[in-house]
Design a protein around this motif. Structure first.
Motif, PDB file in Angstrom:
ATOM      1  N   TYR A 215      31.515  32.739  46.569  1.00 41.74           N
ATOM      2  CA  TYR A 215      32.440  33.400  45.604  1.00 41.74           C
ATOM      3  C   TYR A 215      31.750  34.532  44.750  1.00 41.74           C
ATOM      4  O   TYR A 215      30.667  34.343  44.154  1.00 41.74           O
ATOM      5  N   THR A 216      32.652  35.533  44.539  1.00 43.31           N
ATOM      6  CA  THR A 216      32.239  36.637  43.758  1.00 43.31           C
ATOM      7  C   THR A 216      33.289  37.155  42.765  1.00 43.31           C
ATOM      8  O   THR A 216      34.278  37.160  42.864  1.00 43.31           O
ATOM      9  N   ASP A 217      32.577  37.257  41.457  1.00 42.30           N
ATOM     10  CA  ASP A 217      33.262  37.463  40.216  1.00 42.30           C
ATOM     11  C   ASP A 217      32.930  39.045  39.427  1.00 42.30           C
ATOM     12  O   ASP A 217      31.539  39.279  39.635  1.00 42.30           O
ATOM     13  N   ILE A 218      33.664  39.636  39.400  1.00 40.07           N
ATOM     14  CA  ILE A 218      33.318  41.005  38.641  1.00 40.07           C
ATOM     15  C   ILE A 218      33.992  41.305  37.416  1.00 40.07           C
ATOM     16  O   ILE A 218      35.261  40.954  37.403  1.00 40.07           O
ATOM     17  N   THR A 219      33.424  41.595  36.323  1.00 40.98           N
ATOM     18  CA  THR A 219      34.094  42.165  35.115  1.00 40.98           C
ATOM     19  C   THR A 219      33.572  43.537  34.739  1.00 40.98           C
ATOM     20  O   THR A 219      32.262  43.779  34.627  1.00 40.98           O
ATOM     21  N   LEU A 220      34.409  44.137  34.313  1.00 40.89           N
ATOM     22  CA  LEU A 220      34.416  45.646  33.689  1.00 40.89           C
ATOM     23  C   LEU A 220      34.614  45.558  32.491  1.00 40.89           C
ATOM     24  O   LEU A 220      35.986  45.132  32.081  1.00 40.89           O
TER      25      LEU A 220
ATOM     26  N   GLY B  67      24.146  33.813  40.917  1.00 39.77           N
ATOM     27  CA  GLY B  67      23.363  34.971  40.487  1.00 39.77           C
ATOM     28  C   GLY B  67      24.142  35.877  39.664  1.00 39.77           C
ATOM     29  O   GLY B  67      25.387  35.803  39.883  1.00 39.77           O
ATOM     30  N   PHE B  68      23.566  36.645  38.966  1.00 30.97           N
ATOM     31  CA  PHE B  68      24.178  37.413  37.738  1.00 30.97           C
ATOM     32  C   PHE B  68      23.490  38.937  37.795  1.00 30.97           C
ATOM     33  O   PHE B  68      22.205  38.934  37.974  1.00 30.97           O
TER      34      PHE B  68
ATOM     35  N   SER C 115      25.740  50.402  29.631  1.00 29.83           N
ATOM     36  CA  SER C 115      25.686  51.732  29.309  1.00 29.83           C
ATOM     37  C   SER C 115      26.231  51.719  27.697  1.00 29.83           C
ATOM     38  O   SER C 115      26.940  50.762  27.356  1.00 29.83           O
ATOM     39  N   PRO C 116      26.043  52.831  27.061  1.00 24.49           N
ATOM     40  CA  PRO C 116      26.877  52.738  25.627  1.00 24.49           C
ATOM     41  C   PRO C 116      28.229  52.508  25.610  1.00 24.49           C
ATOM     42  O   PRO C 116      28.588  51.882  24.482  1.00 24.49           O
ATOM     43  N   HIS C 117      28.820  52.970  26.564  1.00 23.91           N
ATOM     44  CA  HIS C 117      30.353  53.012  26.737  1.00 23.91           C
ATOM     45  C   HIS C 117      30.936  52.096  27.499  1.00 23.91           C
ATOM     46  O   HIS C 117      32.275  51.801  27.474  1.00 23.91           O
ATOM     47  N   TRP C 118      30.218  51.546  28.563  1.00 20.74           N
ATOM     48  CA  TRP C 118      31.078  50.627  29.465  1.00 20.74           C
ATOM     49  C   TRP C 118      29.796  49.548  30.057  1.00 20.74           C
ATOM     50  O   TRP C 118      28.445  49.774  30.152  1.00 20.74           O
ATOM     51  N   SER C 119      30.148  48.552  30.656  1.00 25.18           N
ATOM     52  CA  SER C 119      29.136  47.456  31.534  1.00 25.18           C
ATOM     53  C   SER C 119      30.027  46.826  32.610  1.00 25.18           C
ATOM     54  O   SER C 119      31.118  46.888  32.629  1.00 25.18           O
ATOM     55  N   VAL C 120      29.273  46.490  33.626  1.00 20.13           N
ATOM     56  CA  VAL C 120      29.880  45.916  34.762  1.00 20.13           C
ATOM     57  C   VAL C 120      28.928  44.693  34.864  1.00 20.13           C
ATOM     58  O   VAL C 120      27.686  44.897  34.882  1.00 20.13           O
ATOM     59  N   ASP C 121      29.693  43.600  35.086  1.00 24.83           N
ATOM     60  CA  ASP C 121      28.707  42.176  35.451  1.00 24.83           C
ATOM     61  C   ASP C 121      29.291  41.714  36.783  1.00 24.83           C
ATOM     62  O   ASP C 121      30.365  41.660  36.803  1.00 24.83           O
ATOM     63  N   VAL C 122      28.394  41.186  37.347  1.00 25.45           N
ATOM     64  CA  VAL C 122      28.743  40.629  38.767  1.00 25.45           C
ATOM     65  C   VAL C 122      28.196  39.444  38.667  1.00 25.45           C
ATOM     66  O   VAL C 122      26.964  39.131  38.728  1.00 25.45           O
ATOM     67  N   GLN C 123      29.020  38.132  39.223  1.00 22.50           N
ATOM     68  CA  GLN C 123      28.458  36.741  39.304  1.00 22.50           C
ATOM     69  C   GLN C 123      28.556  36.386  40.898  1.00 22.50           C
ATOM     70  O   GLN C 123      29.874  36.568  41.362  1.00 22.50           O
TER      71      GLN C 123
END
Length: 964
Positions: free
Chosen positions: A898-903, A857-858, A863-871
């Motif tokens: 397993y959990t992955d996060i990207t900022l 799952g993703f 937002s215009p200045h940042w994003s967060v992605d979770v897998q």
């Protein structure tokens, strides 16, 4: 299963967690290099069926007809490389392996061997074999890098990739042989403009497995936008680590027991071989059972707790020490392309790439196994000890120093040069394409003992004592005194309790390397034309006609530093002149050169049946391909599919196809190797040694598969930007190529049942007629080869959910979820034998087991200045063994997530410049312990986990991506 369903229900809302990265791609596709693919397609799956995709027609893998991906009857998952690398920064192949459609894919955590690059990035759809999916680069076949015919996808350029299309149904009729489980097409962004640079660093939470990546890409138009050029280069490097670097690796797991009700398999730790020690063990004579506890000093062998079958927990015994949990990997990829519009309707282009992938892993320590004989007059033995040994004695030991472990080193270099013309005439589009490509691998085994060198080195003597009977203290190899010059460079070794670090010269002498170097050249020319033949009552009837000619070669060279047979001159023990192979503890590939030519012609059509009728819209899709192999004759593959949309937002689809995989050149032409082996003949009662031959089989024919898919796509108008797809698949394969050994009782009985006829009887050379059952008719040769004798069956259900919604004026939430349910993966290797049921099984034997339920799952918020992605990635629990009669007292291998996060922070309003922090396996989840029964009674060398589980642990990556 309850936990799995609970996870699945929560994932229905979050099980769409991938397009988040795509939502961002939606707004930036025209400025950050995602090209001319509609944003919704570039960032999510075809199966999602989002209505905005109708805005453009693109060529989506699965059909040679130009079409919107949403209208294909064949399930296709489409993922942008931007999204893949956002959640898994290491590489596109690493990211793909986390999707449910892939199972048992190879990677750096898979143990290597001396014959092939096992630690390359080999993708495996459905878990039915890395050689049974077709890898394409922009719709064209990539040459193999493995004897199986599979492709190490680490060689493919990544900087200019736009997306990856994964066809999860048979596609041989459209794209050719090997597309049994599907097609993986790496699609280039051929319209890239500007300069893009990226750099990143990575490190595990344990301070190891460091990695770094750097790359640049540039594209520009010229000649008034009639021409376009682009180029890229990228480097990636990650260090591996030893299994002792992790808690599970240090525990030294093994299976004790015999797998019966009275003695079930049980998992033990601190496992040791009860006979052989790291300082040398004595197996015969008055001191049998003793070991060397110090240089020249014999003492008791300290035993641990007995576990049966030569296995102990604790004690002085040998175990698989200092082998790799993950291999080193280094990749370099360069790509260039130029295209030019000759006229308004004709375009010419040329492109090429060069790539190199390197892998390295430690196998296990060097072991004197089988045991060797050493004279009790060996000069390294104290004079007082020699009488106590009672004469020559049987001995074994392990050398485990860092410099002389067995290791596997692989390097693959690939390049491709291609050119083509594309154009149109009225409503018809055409193209002509030619490529010359080549992959060359060097598969090297390091630290393997050279037989004659080892045996000469072990026979150490005092030079003066041998020459004149008066000792002078100069210890040499005895053979060089009795037979001067017979073993130049020989350095005597002291194996009796001495640290190997003090004997580098001797170890350097007895160790050697073995390598094979396969080269796979490919020449391929193809042409196609497509368009609308006519309009019927429901719309345009479209077609595509294509033809292809290719020539694939295989040239294998090998290297050994000397004769293939041992020179035993002057050596007193162990060595047998002319029969002992040069390498002790290693093997190799015999040189061979072979090629095949393939001629193909294909036709595909799409016929609309209903348009805006009372019962909706419907169409029929069909394809047929005629293929002629110079090595195995002709085959016809076909596909029939259709889709029906009874109302807006709901579509049903289905396909039925016949697909094939042609035998690899190595399957066909593997050179014969001979040996003598024990054999018991069912036909005559003979029991003894017989000459055995391992050889390819030039009579092999292609594997055949019948594939059925049925599915639906639901995109309700009352919930904008939501799409749900569910697809059922069933694959039945026959004539599956598998290794068959004529020595086995099962194979002999099959020949008996056929009364001496049939393919299994061809494995035996007998001097007399089959009807003769006297000992005089015992076989003079028994073969081990490949036959088209196995079958394979699998079925399952794929589900995908996509949802995207604006949050406020400038923010977007994107969800994507993929689920794969595959309860069956059953193989019958030889007719009449019990099936091997690997669905829901952890076993890595006979092709390997797979979890029944796999979810990915993703979730992305941008937002215009940042994003967060979770897998989030999850697999269900696994049984220990495919054999239901084997008894374990250990529970199933647990489910794991397993959990992955990207900022990501954007440094400009166009989001062209960003910095990111990615944390994979955020909660540092250890892989559940699994040890295969293949290592029962032996401390395992490989890391105790199943293929696909995360052995690295929490991993941090920081980096920057800039586009100008």
């Amino acid at each position: 299963m309850v936990r799995g369903l609970a996870f699945c229900s929560s994932a229905i809302g979050a099980l769409a967690l991938a397009s988040a990265a795509q939502a961002q791609a939606t707004s930036s596709s025209q400025t950050s290099g995602t090209g001319d693919v509609p944003a919704a397609v570039a960032g999510s799956s075809e199966q999602g069926g989002l209505s905005e995709r109708n805005a453009a027609d693109i060529v989506v893998t699965g059909s040679r007809l130009t079409t919107n991906g949403n209208n294909l009857p064949t399930p296709v998952t489409i993922v942008s490389t931007e999204a893949l690398l956002r959640n898994t920064p290491t590489s596109v192949p690493d990211a793909l392996k986390k999707l449910p459609a892939f199972a048992l894919s190879r990677g750096t955590a898979v143990q290597g061997d001396t014959t092939d690059n096992a630690t390359g990035a080999y993708l495996n759809l459905r878990g039915i074999g890395i050689q049974r999916n077709l890898v394409l680069l922009d719709g064209h076949r990539v040459p193999p890098t493995s004897y199986t015919g599979a492709v190490d996808t680490n060689i493919l350029p990544q900087m200019l990739l736009q997306r990856v299309d994964v066809v999860t149904g048979g596609a041989s009729a459209v794209y050719g042989s090997d597309a049994v489980s599907g097609v993986i097409n790496f699609v280039l962004n051929t319209k890239f403009e500007g300069l893009s640079v990226q750099a990143q660093r990575g490190l595990s939470t344990y301070g190891d497995a460091p990695s770094w990546r750097a790359g640049a890409a540039y594209g520009m138009n010229f000649a008034g936008d009639r021409g376009h050029v682009m180029a890229s280069f990228e480097h990636y490097d990650q260090n591996g680590f030893l299994k002792e670097a992790r808690k599970s690796g240090r525990a030294v797991y093994a299976l004790a027991g015999s797998g019966t009700t009275a003695d079930p398999y049980r998992l033990i730790t601190n496992a040791r071989n009860s006979a052989i020690g790291f300082n040398g063990s004595i197996f015969s004579g008055p001191l049998a059972g003793q070991q060397f506890v110090a240089p020249g000093v014999v003492g008791p062998f300290q035993h641990g707790t007995t576990q049966g079958a030569g296995l102990e927990s604790g004690g002085d015994g040998f175990y698989g020490k200092n082998s790799s949990a993950a291999a080193d990997v280094t990749t370099d990829q360069a790509f260039g392309r130029a295209d030019y519009a000759i006229t308004d309707t004709i375009n010419i282009y040329a492109q090429g790439f060069w790539a190199r992938s390197k892998n390295f892993n430690y196998f296990y320590p060097f072991l004197f196994n089988p045991v060797v004989v050493i004279g009790n007059d060996n000069a390294f033995l104290p004079a007082a000890l020699r009488p106590a040994l009672g004469g020559p004695f049987v001995f074994s030991r392990v050398f485990d120093d860092a410099e002389h472990r067995l290791a596997i080193k692989n390097e693959t270099t690939s390049w491709q040069a291609a050119a083509g013309l594309t154009g149109s005439v009225g409503e018809f589009k055409w193209d002509v394409f030619y490529q010359h490509a080549q992959s060359t691998s060097r598969n090297q085994g390091l630290g393997f003992g050279v037989a004659a060198n080892l045996f000469a080195s072990l026979d150490a003597a005092d030079e003066g004592l041998v020459r004149s009977g008066v000792a002078n203290g100069n210890i040499v190899c005895r053979a060089n005194v009795t037979n001067p010059g017979s073993h130049p460079g020989c350095v005597p070794i002291n194996p009796f309790g001495t640290s190997p670090a003090t004997q580098d010269a001797a170890l350097d002498y007895i160790y050697g390397s073995i390598y094979n170097q396969p080269r796979f050249p490919l020449d391929n020319v193809s042409a196609s034309i497509s368009g609308t033949a006519f309009d019927n009552w429901a719309g345009p009837v479209r077609f595509a006609v294509s033809g292809e000619y290719r020539r694939l070669g295989m040239d294998i060279t090998t290297g050994i530093p000397g004769s293939a047979l041992a020179d035993c001159t002057g050596i007193r023990f162990n060595c047998v002149q002319g029969t002992t192979t040069y390498y002790y503890g290693g093997g190799g590939i015999t040189p061979v050169s072979a090629h095949q030519t393939v001629k193909e012609a294909a036709f595909e059509t799409e016929v609309p049946l209903l348009a805006n009728s009372a019962i909706g819209n419907a169409s029929l899709n069909g394809a047929v391909r005629y293929t002629d192999y110079s090595t195995s004759g002709s085959e016809v593959t076909w596909k029939v599919g259709g889709d029906w949309s009874p109302l807006e937002g709901l579509r049903f689809r289905g396909t039925r196809s016949r697909d094939i995989r042609a035998p690899s050149l190595y399957d066909l032409f593997q050179p014969a190797t001979l040996a003598n082996s024990g054999y018991q003949d069912v036909h005559t009662g003979f029991n003894g040694l017989v000459q055995t031959q391992t050889v390819g089989n030039s009579s092999l024919t292609p594997e055949k598969a019948d594939t059925t898919t049925l599915g639906l796509v639901f995109a309700p108008s009352f919930i904008p930007r939501l799409s749900i797809s569910v697809d059922y698949f069933r694959i039945k394969m026959k004539d599956v190529i598998s290794a068959v050994d004529g020595r086995t009782q099962v194979v002999q009985r099959l020949c008996e049942a056929a009364n001496g006829t049939g393919p299994y009887c061809d494995l035996y050379d007998r001097p007399l007629a089959f009807s003769n059952r006297s000992l005089d008719n015992a076989p003079t040769r028994v073969r081990s080869t490949q036959l088209n004798g196995a079958t394979l069956k699998t079925w399952g259900i794929d589900t995908e959910i996509n949802y995207s919604a604006p949050i406020g004026a400038d923010n977007r939430l994107t969800l994507r979820g993929l689920a794969g349910y595959q309860p069956q993966l059953t193989t019958v290797l030889i007719p009449g034998t019990d099936p091997i049921r690997n669905g829901g099984v952890a076993s890595i034997q006979q092709g390997g087991g797979i979890s029944k339920l796999r979810l990915t799952g993703f979730v992305s918020f941008a937002s215009p200045h940042w994003s967060v992605d979770v897998q989030e990635r999850w697999r269900s629990s696994l049984r220990q063994d495919a054999n239901r009669s084997v008894v374990y007292n250990i529970p199933k291998v647990p489910a794991v997530a397993y959990t992955d996060i990207t900022l990501t922070a954007f440094l400009d309003s166009d989001r062209d410049k960003s910095i990111f922090l990615s944390v994979q396996n955020v909660f540092n989840k250890n892989p559940p312990v699994y040890v295969t029964s293949a290592f029962s009674g032996t401390p395992a060398f490989q890391y105790p986990s199943i293929i696909g589980d995360d052995v690295i642990g929490r991993y941090f990556s920081v980096g920057a991506r800039f586009k100008f």
